[in-house]
Design an enzyme around this catalytic site. Structure first.
Site, short mmCIF file in Angstrom:
data_model
loop_
_atom_site.label_atom_id
_atom_site.label_comp_id
_atom_site.label_asym_id
_atom_site.label_seq_id
_atom_site.Cartn_x
_atom_site.Cartn_y
_atom_site.Cartn_z
N ASP A 97 0.85 -1.20 0.00
CA ASP A 97 0.00 0.00 0.00
C ASP A 97 0.88 1.24 0.00
O ASP A 97 2.05 1.20 0.36
CB ASP A 97 -0.93 0.02 1.22
CG ASP A 97 -0.18 0.15 2.54
OD1 ASP A 97 0.83 -0.56 2.72
OD2 ASP A 97 -0.60 0.95 3.39
N GLU A 110 0.01 -1.13 5.60
CA GLU A 110 1.04 -0.76 6.57
C GLU A 110 0.93 0.71 6.93
O GLU A 110 1.13 1.10 8.07
CB GLU A 110 2.44 -1.04 5.99
CG GLU A 110 3.58 -0.89 6.99
CD GLU A 110 4.17 0.51 7.04
OE1 GLU A 110 4.99 0.77 7.94
OE2 GLU A 110 3.81 1.37 6.22
ZN LIG Z 1 6.87 1.85 4.19
#
Ligand SMILES: [Zn+2]
Length: 407
Positions: free
Chosen positions: A79, A172
């Site tokens: 992401d 994340e």
């Molecule tokens: Zn990162």
């Protein structure tokens, strides 16, 4: 396919995660990329390629030697940050960077005066944006490096290695990358996130972190008749805030210095709330900080009456060093690998957390290694191709060294 082409292909996908989403992954578009990556891993000859419904992609490179060699892993997130658009990225390559200003597009200049990191990469080939989106080197550079390393190992059968596991995860950037990570299924003795910045970075110390919500209950009375009766929660909130040391805030600290950070306040005469985050690398000092908050609550209540001020203090994450300390070979290995690849290690404490910290406490020691990207989360993000190649070599070397690793 070379590492550059691989990376450029990844940047065609918009994989931005979203803070306020209830779904896993937080955005459906991330799954489109995960599917693409799954096919790529299969095509590149990896085994046990498995994508779960939450977007966690796992794969294996089989051991090519007999004997009991630790299974190790490499992890990256796919992401990109919600802070900046990751749609319609138009990467450009600046060949043999000359050290001057880089014109990203009409009117948008990236200058070494503002971004001195550029000066470290003169002569290299930089992948930059067109100045309107981020690049997504955080952390697709990490993915390209890991995949390229696995391809390299398959093409160089003379390099002995044990079983290698790789994993790519969503979300994340919104702090959820480790939540649905299946440590058991991953089955590694230890692993590395390839998610650091410039060449040589190695991180295995992060903050211990807690949040503290302070509630203050006031007594509202008509201001014309308030003498001796009103307790103004707003005023008490500022009084509470002043009890905390003014030199222990994010803006007055660095390195290993911890802090209290007032991230929000809301108030009326009747009710006020202060939201803090508490950070410290040292576990003892971290516990002291939380106790100090409680002592401030007591002090206020002694003055204004029991129950006027209450605090809810919650631990968020811990310093992975606690878990790594007992297994320093996990670090020594990287230092040796970097040295053999001609990379000068830059070990520094993270003033934040990482997915690796959470994984370390889930039983998977997981330091963070550089992926080469710089100026994350914005339009001035760039990655030198040479840095990605270095990271790839370090991964290969770690696999190789682990093969002669003896307990
Ligand atoms: Zn990162």
């Amino acid at each position: 396919m070379d590492i550059t082409e691989r990376f450029l292909n990844y940047t065609k996908f918009d994989t931005q995660s979203a803070e306020d989403s209830e779904s896993v992954p937080s955005t459906a578009k991330q799954l489109l990329f995960a599917e693409y990556l799954k096919k790529e891993l299969e095509r590149e000859g990896l085994e046990e390629v498995e994508l779960d419904e939450k977007g966690y992609l796992y794969a294996t490179l089989k051991s090519n030697v007999k004997g009991d060699i630790p299974t190790i892993g490499f992890i990256s997130h796919y992401d990109t940050s919600p802070d900046c658009s990751g749609a319609d990225i138009k990467p450009q390559i600046v060949r043999g960077y000359n050290g001057g200003d880089i014109l990203l597009s009409e009117g948008i200049v990236m200058s070494p005066k503002k971004f001195p990191e550029l000066s470290q990469h003169v002569g290299e080939d930089l992948i930059v944006t067109d100045g309107t989106t981020l690049l997504g080197a955080d952390d697709k550079a990490g993915i390209a490096e890991i995949v390229q390393a696995m391809v390299y190992l398959q093409e160089h059968k003379d390099i002995k290695h044990g079983k290698i596991r790789i994993a790519f995860n969503p979300d994340e950037e919104i702090g959820m990358g480790a939540h649905h990570f299946d440590v058991e299924k991953f089955g590694c003795q230890w692993a590395y996130t390839m998610d650091g910045g410039d060449v040589g970075e190695l991180e295995f110390e992060n903050f211990n972190a807690a949040s503290a919500k302070i509630h203050i209950k006031g007594v509202s009375v008509h201001p014309g008749y308030a003498k001796g009766k009103m307790i103004n929660a707003n005023v008490l909130a500022t009084e509470f805030a002043k009890l905390l040391p003014e030199n222990e805030t994010p803006e007055t600290t660095e390195g290993y210095q911890g802090f209290y950070h007032l991230i929000g306040m809301q108030g009326s005469v009747e009710n006020a709330t202060l939201s803090y985050i508490i950070r410290d690398h040292d576990r003892e000092r971290f516990e002291d900080r939380k106790r100090f908050i409680e002592s401030c609550v007591e002090k206020m209540n002694e003055k204004y009456g029991e129950g006027t001020v209450t605090a809810v203090v919650k631990d968020q994450y811990y310093n992975m060093k606690e878990k790594i300390d007992a297994q320093m070979h996990v670090i020594d290995l990287v230092l040796r690998a970097m040295q053999e690849c001609g990379v000068a290690p830059k070990v520094k404490p993270i003033r934040g957390g990482t997915d690796g910290a959470q994984l370390s406490f889930k039983g998977l020691p997981c330091p963070n290694i550089f992926a080469g990207g710089i100026n994350f989360h914005g339009p001035y993000e760039f990655v030198p191709i040479q840095s990605m190649e270095k990271a790839m070599q370090v991964i290969v070397k770690i696999c190789e060294i682990t093969a002669d690793y003896n307990d």
